[in-house]
Write a protein that holds these residues in place. Structure first.
Motif, PDB file in Angstrom:
ATOM      1  N   SER A  53      -7.197   2.326  -1.314  1.00 36.70           N
ATOM      2  CA  SER A  53      -7.654   2.040   0.252  1.00 36.70           C
ATOM      3  C   SER A  53      -8.831   1.077   0.435  1.00 36.70           C
ATOM      4  N   PHE A 108       0.894  -1.294   0.077  1.00 28.74           N
ATOM      5  CA  PHE A 108      -0.054   0.118   0.158  1.00 28.74           C
ATOM      6  C   PHE A 108       0.882   1.269  -0.010  1.00 28.74           C
ATOM      7  N   GLY A 139      -7.982  -2.142   2.153  1.00 23.43           N
ATOM      8  CA  GLY A 139      -8.709  -2.400   3.415  1.00 23.43           C
ATOM      9  C   GLY A 139      -9.454  -3.802   3.347  1.00 23.43           C
TER      10      GLY A 139
END
Lengths: 796, 317
Positions: A80, A50, A84
């Protein structure tokens, strides 16, 4: 100190600091990538990835263009979401297993599929594949680079993408493809799964409706103070047959679990159904060219699924295989049936992305996984070039639709680069110049129906799109600026010609049935590329005829090889021998396929090759003509090796219990055999549709009779040739019956030796052509040496 | 479309009956000539015709070990019909213009490969180890000599095009030379001619290329298990192949005519053919055979280099 000097100093400082930031972010990018590639703990891998990718997206802000801000925002947002989602999935898994070490998680995706599916989808999403929102945000990012004229930077960006691609591929392999060797586990509870699937649905909605994925960020960028934001408008079109096949794939997944037979027949039925839908599709920007390809795609698909009913019987989880296979066909269909470059690229990525990968690793052994991963990587690399090419084309014409591109096309340096990038990408798809065949071509251990399909049909998307792009380029031509396109075409034709000989020579050396066929696919695609790259009406017609012919005979040969593989369970030619006695029908089909591929008159390959040679010589490319004719000899030679060592000669141990293939397998083979003969005698069946395609490309149609092709003073009358050849046969047969010849059965003469085993007296493929092989190996060694490499030909 | 005269040319002249008989006579002549060069008497001129007639009535032996008997039996037919078709598309200068359609170099090259394919298929299907070895050798040689043929073919086509593209039509090549002089008199084409002669020897398997069907080490190779009518077919195919190649040589390099009369021209064609066979027999009688690896090395270097020289001369000079 006066003000101007201060300003100058400030600018200098700013310049230096931006350079420092740039260097720093590059260092972080590489550091995070390498760390993520080797780290054991899955959560840390995700975090490193990320951070690395966000830092990568940060370079957008340096551009300062109007596209950069929304691109950056959307990248961050979809990253994200995806990370996530994966992070939550990993947390859920590690809560169950008590570890997030990759060593402990091997094959965990097999036992906890519900929680692992979002994780897997996230991995593919992070690779930037459709149908996930990351696909669009990635395009937006590359578009921002190209909009600022930084093509080289976007290429470097692509290099970084590949590093991260490897990171995700590694995780995928460990979680999903390794065998699970732990205690029995139950899946996570639904409460845990809900947020995961909500995120997944978001991701997919963003991936199917580009407007949803992009518009909000444009608004957001305006809020941040961007004055005018001009992002490319992505409009995805879904042709009806594609939709039908995609829905069909899902139906097969859920309702095809009962038995292999049901799933296979259902899949085959959906192909036929989609063919019916072809009549009502929108033809703008597609034309006969696209529709013709689509018909072939679906026809071959139907045959392939019918064949699989018997072939996949021994395998496992067939419904899964059919689903991915059908999705791949849907992607290919999308490429042929969409009238704009953007939708084409979307479906292109569906076709050669994760769907294909999952279909190829179906057998799930180490060899399959290794080879499929290599091919996946190579496709990814090709897609990097295509991404840039596609966006450059948009940038210079301001339109996605082919017609719009043609209208607004003008020759500039970026235009030439765009066309070169696209040609490169399409040539890579067609696996031209087989330098590392294990990377460039579909893997050998994949199930034969899909191997045959990829070889015969899917790889044709390369030449198919190449022709379209060349003609777009030709439309914008003016007398002064035609040069770059001419050069690209000439280079492509040479690449095709070299490929023909190179791949056919390697086919002489190999000892594996499937590898031999794979090499020949590359070699025959060389002919298609040579023909199409000439851009004359005769050359294109020859190329397209070969395009269709090759589908039939190459698929036929693959299906024959599959039948042999099923009944002997070996792929090595030197373990076979004497199959013709056990499998006469397969042998018959195989021989017709061999005659067609090596261009024996009466069979289909001959006419198309005849046309290609004539077209090449019209252009005066003697070298290309010599190489491609020579390739034909090599083709024949390597198939003679195949014929003798596998089908003829003495019956070997492995063959003793071989049985003829079932009717499910024989029926498609016989249909293809009939087509090979039919197209050989009446080429007009294919040439009449091809003529209508030629006029779409503003080329002069050919003069084609039912069984004749005319080229200037020369003409080819296949029926005439057929009658003459059959007349000869009839004479011989008549003479035979008139003589009432007696026949007697004897043993072969073996110089009196009576104790020879079948193995002793069989000449296996290893022992064939020692001298020619020596010559080819010597040449390979020599070429490797002058290009600075060691060793010779390696069987991969 | 196919007319009665087409059938007639195919069955009687210049294809069919005429070609088979003339080819067999040429084979007989070659055998006598070789024998005389070697100080033997040799067979009568008609020996090969007699052989073909005799074999026709003999019993046919089919090996029990043959992997596919049908394939074993149809293999010889393939080469025979291929050569019959090839001879009917070849023009004879001043006598016969060839068929309008199909009379073209690319068709020729594919038809000319058929006898080799037929040998290979038959030998391979017979199940004999000797045949299998000879099949491998045959293809190794084919691999080597076809390159020469391809290059010579393009050289001739380009030269006949005289700078304006290539002429693929056999008739066009003949007509060009009738007007502008034979290629054999053209210094540019001499290397190609030599290359073509080597190709011709290799594809006819005359020493120094008597390798694949050598009786001394592979017991006549792919022909070993054949007898009776199939063997006669192979013989006739061989005769036709000899005639086809000689005619191709004449089309490519010496299609000169002896006037306007068809009779004279036919006579001139026959004389040229016999003359070429005489040269072939001289080479046959005076040279020993290569081993297969030596032959490959030789074929991959000398004739290819020669024909490339011509090709470059034609393109750049």
């Amino acid at each position: 100190m006066d003000v101007t000097a201060l300003d100058g100093n400030m600018a200098l400082v700013q310049g230096h600091s931006s350079e420092i930031i740039h260097l720093l972010s590059t260092a972080i990018l590489i550091y995070c990538g390498v760390k993520a590639l080797y780290h054991k703990e899955l959560r840390k891998v995700l975090i490193y990835a990320f951070v690395g990718m966000v830092v990568d997206a940060r370079t957008l802000l340096d551009l300062g263009s109007s596209q950069a801000v929304p691109a950056f925002l959307s990248q961050i947002f979809v990253f994200s979401i995806s990370i996530g989602m994966m992070y939550l999935a990993v947390k859920a898994i590690s809560a169950k297993t008590g570890s997030d070490n990759l060593d402990d998680l091997q094959g965990i995706g097999r036992v906890m599929p519900k929680v692992a599916i979002p994780l897997g989808a996230g991995l593919f999403a992070m690779m930037g594949m459709p149908p996930f929102a990351t696909f669009f945000s990635k395009l937006l990012m590359v578009s921002a680079f190209i909009d600022s004229g930084k093509i080289v930077s976007s290429l470097i960006q692509g290099g970084a993408e590949i590093l991260y691609f490897l990171v995700f591929l590694r995780v995928l392999k460990i979680i999903f493809l390794r065998q699970y060797e732990g205690e029995a586990r139950t899946d996570c509870s639904n409460a845990v799964l809900v947020p995961l699937y909500v995120l997944l649905v978001f991701n997919i909605i963003g991936g199917v409706f580009p407007a949803v994925a992009i518009k909000p960020f444009v608004g957001l960028a305006k809020m941040f103070g961007a004055v005018s934001v001009d992002v490319p408008l992505f409009n995805l079109s879904w042709p009806l047959p594609v939709l039908c096949l995609s829905v069909g794939a899902l139906i097969v997944y859920f309702y095809g679990r009962k038995s292999n037979k049901v799933a296979g027949l259902m899949a085959s039925g959906f192909c036929v159904l989609s063919m019916l839908f072809l009549t009502v599709t929108d033809r703008s920007g597609v034309g006969n060219y696209g529709i013709g390809f689509a018909i072939l795609i679906l026809f071959m698909g139907a045959l392939q699924f019918f064949y699989s009913v018997s072939y996949m019987d021994h395998s496992h989880k067939q419904y899964r295989f059919y689903t991915f296979f059908m999705l791949m066909i849907a992607g290919l269909l999308g490429v042929s049936l969409t009238g704009d470059l953007f939708s084409m690229f979307f479906f292109w990525e569906v076709m050669s992305g994760w769907v294909l990968y999952l279909a190829l690793v179906h057998e799930e052994d180490d060899f399959s996984i290794q080879e499929a991963s290599k091919y996946f990587l190579f496709n990814y690399l090709g897609a990097v070039f295509l991404t840039i090419g596609v966006l450059v084309m948009y940038k210079i014409s301001g339109s996605w639709a082919y017609e719009g591109i043609v209208e607004n096309f003008s020759y500039t340096q970026p235009a030439a680069i765009g066309i070169a990038m696209l040609s490169l990408g399409f040539l890579m798809k067609a696996a031209q110049l087989p330098f590392r065949i294990d990377f460039q071509m579909h893997p050998k251990p994949a199930p034969t129906p899909i191997s045959g399909y990829i070889s015969s049909t899917m790889l044709k998307s390369g030449p198919f799109m190449m022709v379209k792009i060349f003609f777009i380029g030709a439309a914008g031509y003016s007398a002064t600026s035609f040069l770059p396109l001419e050069t690209i075409m000439y280079v492509s034709a040479w690449i095709g010609a070299l490929t023909i000989v190179m791949a056919a020579s390697f086919a002489m050396l190999t000892n594996s049935m499937k590898r031999l066929l794979i090499y020949h696919t590359v070699s025959q695609l060389g002919y298609v590329v040579v023909g199409c790259a000439l851009m004359t009406s005769f050359g294109l017609a020859g190329g397209l005829l070969h395009f269709a012919n090759h589908m039939f005979f190459k698929n036929l040969l693959f299906l024959c090889a599959g039948a042999v593989f099923i009944s002997t369970s070996t792929d090595r030619m030197d373990e076979l021998g004497g199959l013709a006695k056990k499998m006469p029908v397969t042998f018959f089909c195989f021989m017709i396929g061999v005659f067609a591929i090596s261009g024996v008159p009466l069979f289909s390959g001959f006419v198309s090759k005849w046309m290609i040679y004539h077209a090449v010589m019209d252009k005066g490319f003697v070298g290309i003509a010599v190489l491609s004719l020579f390739g034909s000899v090599l083709t024949l030679a390597s198939f003679i090796k195949f014929m003798h060592s596998a089908y003829l000669g003495q019956i070997q141990e492995k063959v003793e219990n071989a049985k003829e293939a079932s009717w499910y397998m024989l029926a498609p083979m016989l249909i293809l055999t009939a087509l090979c003969v039919l197209l050989g005698i009446f080429p007009s069946i294919a040439l009449v549709p091809i003529n209508s395609m030629l006029s779409e490309f503003n080329l002069q149609p050919l003069s084609v009779g039912v069984n004749t092709v005319t080229h200037g003073a020369d003409s080819l009358n296949m029926l005439y040739l057929t009658v003459i050849l059959l007349l000869g046969c009839a004479m011989v047969v008549a003479a035979y019956f008139m003589m009432k010849t007696k026949t007697r059965s004897t043993h072969v003469y073996a110089c009196g030796a009576g104790d020879l085993t079948a193995k002793d007296s069989h000449v296996a493929s290893d022992n064939f052509y020692e001298d020619s092989k020596g010559f080819i190996k010597g040449t390979v060694k020599f070429i490797k040496k002058i290009s600075g490499m060691k060793g010779g030909y390696v069987e991969r | 479309m196919l007319s009665a005269s087409d059938i007639l040319t195919y069955l009687v002249f210049p294809g069919g009956l005429f070609a088979v008989l003339f080819g067999l006579l040429l084979l007989g002549f070659e055998r006598i000539a070789v024998a005389r060069f070697q100080g033997r008497v040799g067979p009568p001129l008609l020996q090969n015709v007699f052989d073909a007639f005799k074999l026709r009535g003999k019993e046919v032996l089919i090996p029990k070990d043959a992997t596919n008997k049908i394939f074993f039996c149809i293999a010889p037919v393939l080469g025979f019909v291929g050569m019959m078709a090839a001879i009917s598309i070849l023009p004879i200068s001043g006598v016969y213009g060839g068929t309008g359609a199909n009379s073209d170099l690319i068709v020729l090259i594919y038809l000319l490969a058929l006898p080799a394919v037929s040998n290979v298929m038959g030998g391979s299907a017979s199940g004999s180890t000797y045949s299998a070895i000879s099949v491998s050798r045959e293809v190794v040689l084919m691999f080597a000599y076809e390159i020469t043929f391809i290059i010579v073919l393009f050289t001739v086509a380009l030269n006949a095009g005289a700078g304006e593209g290539a002429v693929f039509s056999l008739k066009g090549i003949v007509d060009y030379q009738v007007v502008n002089g034979s290629f054999i008199a053209d210094p540019k084409m001499i290397p190609a001619f030599l290359g073509f002669v080597i190709f011709l020897l290799a594809t006819l398997e005359v020493p120094p290329f008597h390798i694949a069907e050598n009786s001394a080490d592979v017991m006549s190779g792919y022909l070993m298990e054949y007898s009776g009518m199939p063997l006669a077919l192979f013989e006739m195919t061989h005769a036709l192949k000899l005639l086809v190649l000689i005619t191709v040589l004449q089309i490519f390099f010496m299609p000169g005519v002896a006037g306007d009369s068809i009779i004279f021209n036919l006579f001139w064609y026959l004389v040229k053919s016999v003359g070429i066979v005489a040269v072939i027999s001289l080479i046959h009688a005076s040279l020993a055979s290569f081993r297969v690896d030596q032959a490959l090395k030789f074929l991959m270097t000398v004739p290819i280099a020669l024909s490339l020289v011509s090709l470059f001369l034609v393109i750049f000079a």
